[in-house]
Motif scaffolding. Structure first.
Motif: not given
Length: 331
Positions: A102-110, A261-280
């Motif tokens: 998906p275009v939301t999961q790749v970025y121009p390489a520096p 507080s304890v929290s957790g996440f996986t980047l793959g889940t965010w990218l697949a379902h909420n890519p806007e969370l990864v943009r910042p």
């Protein structure tokens, strides 16, 4: 084309480069010719049949990559054809000559990153940024404990915590040599966890108070002992379990008793379902790569024919930084 698969779960010997169809990019997807991909702990657990939610074999492995865009699917915008990109593909398939993403999961390489650096950059650094700022809410001057700081994710956390203004950085590693490396990378206190109790060190360094932020990716006993390292109101962010084990201690009443507080996440889940969370995180990490605030550490680069050795290298915890496999040279 060739794709890295396994027909049954097991050790590195089950891996093989099989002939598979070149994928067709779907709506909103790009077709990428892969130059290199990184080997993750998740790959090792998938291959061994110990990764929750992984599909049944055979399937093409790999998530983190760098390559060149060669075609677009319907409605796909983003990087134009011919652009070198890097990213994390949540559905997998990066360990191949070609992969769709998906275009939301790749970025121009520096331009500042080599193919090997770019292949291993997205997963650790985007995860680290989100753990530190989005989930961990680091404030300038706060002390931080980083586990497994000589690895890909840990070294990214160490660099970004320093860039984002953390206070004292306490970091753990599995040997004296690795401890010296993380000290060179900016750790104020480097702990060889095989010879010293990291919880005791944290109490000594902080005067018994503990740290406000703890970045954890090991699981098992390390996660259990980490709960003793948090200050009142502290935050623990977990992004994985490289030990393959869960916690024997973490229960709901644990949070009440300790006031943490304890929290957790996986980047793959965010990218697949909420890519806007990864943009910042993408924007901040790209800025750090460009201004020299962060530089991916590559432990070793393997040719495609030696991919089993790459898995063994990572599993033996010999990797200081990222383990990368190049694709074009041997297929």
């Amino acid at each position: 084309m060739k794709g890295l698969r396994f027909a049954r779960h097991g050790g590195p010997e089950v891996l093989g480069w099989d002939e598979v169809p070149v994928p067709e990019p779907g709506t909103g997807e790009l077709l990428i010719e892969v130059r290199a991909f990184a080997v993750n702990w998740a790959d090792l657990l998938e291959r061994a049949g110990r990764y929750p939610g992984a599909p049944e074999p055979p399937y093409v492995m790999g998530h983190d990559l760098t390559g060149v865009v060669v075609a677009r699917g319907p409605g796909a915008e983003g990087p134009p054809i011919g652009t070198r990109v890097f990213g994390v593909i949540s559905k997998g398939g990066a360990a191949a000559e070609f992969v769709t993403a998906p275009v939301t999961q790749v970025y121009p390489a520096p331009a500042t990153l080599s193919d090997a650096q770019a292949a291993g950059a997205a997963g650790p650094y985007l995860t680290a940024d989100a753990a530190i700022l989005t989930m961990g809410r680091l404030r300038k001057g706060e002390d931080v404990l980083i586990h497994a700081a000589a690895g890909a994710y840990g070294s990214a956390c160490l660099q970004l915590c320093r860039a984002y203004g953390a206070g004292r950085i306490i970091a753990t590693a599995g040997s004296d040599a690795k401890a010296e490396r993380i000290r060179q990378w900016g750790a104020d206190v480097a702990v060889n966890y095989t010879t010293r109790d990291f919880a005791e060190v944290v109490r000594e360094v902080t005067g018994g108070r503990g740290v406000p932020l703890l970045l954890e990716s090991v699981g098992g006993e390390v996660l259990d002992r980490s709960l003793d390292c948090l200050s009142p109101g502290g935050r623990l962010v977990s992004v994985g379990a490289s030990s393959g084990r869960g916690s024997q201690r973490l229960r709901l009443h644990t949070l009440f008793e300790l006031g943490v507080s304890v929290s957790g996440f996986t980047l793959g889940t965010w990218l697949a379902h909420n890519p806007e969370l990864v943009r910042p995180s993408v924007e901040r990490v790209l800025q750090q790569f460009e201004n020299g605030g962060a530089a991916p550490v590559v432990a070793r680069v393997f040719p495609a024919a030696e991919v089993a050795a790459a898995h063994e290298f990572l599993a033996a915890r010999r990797s200081v930084g990222r383990t990368v496999v190049t694709v074009a040279e041997a297929l």
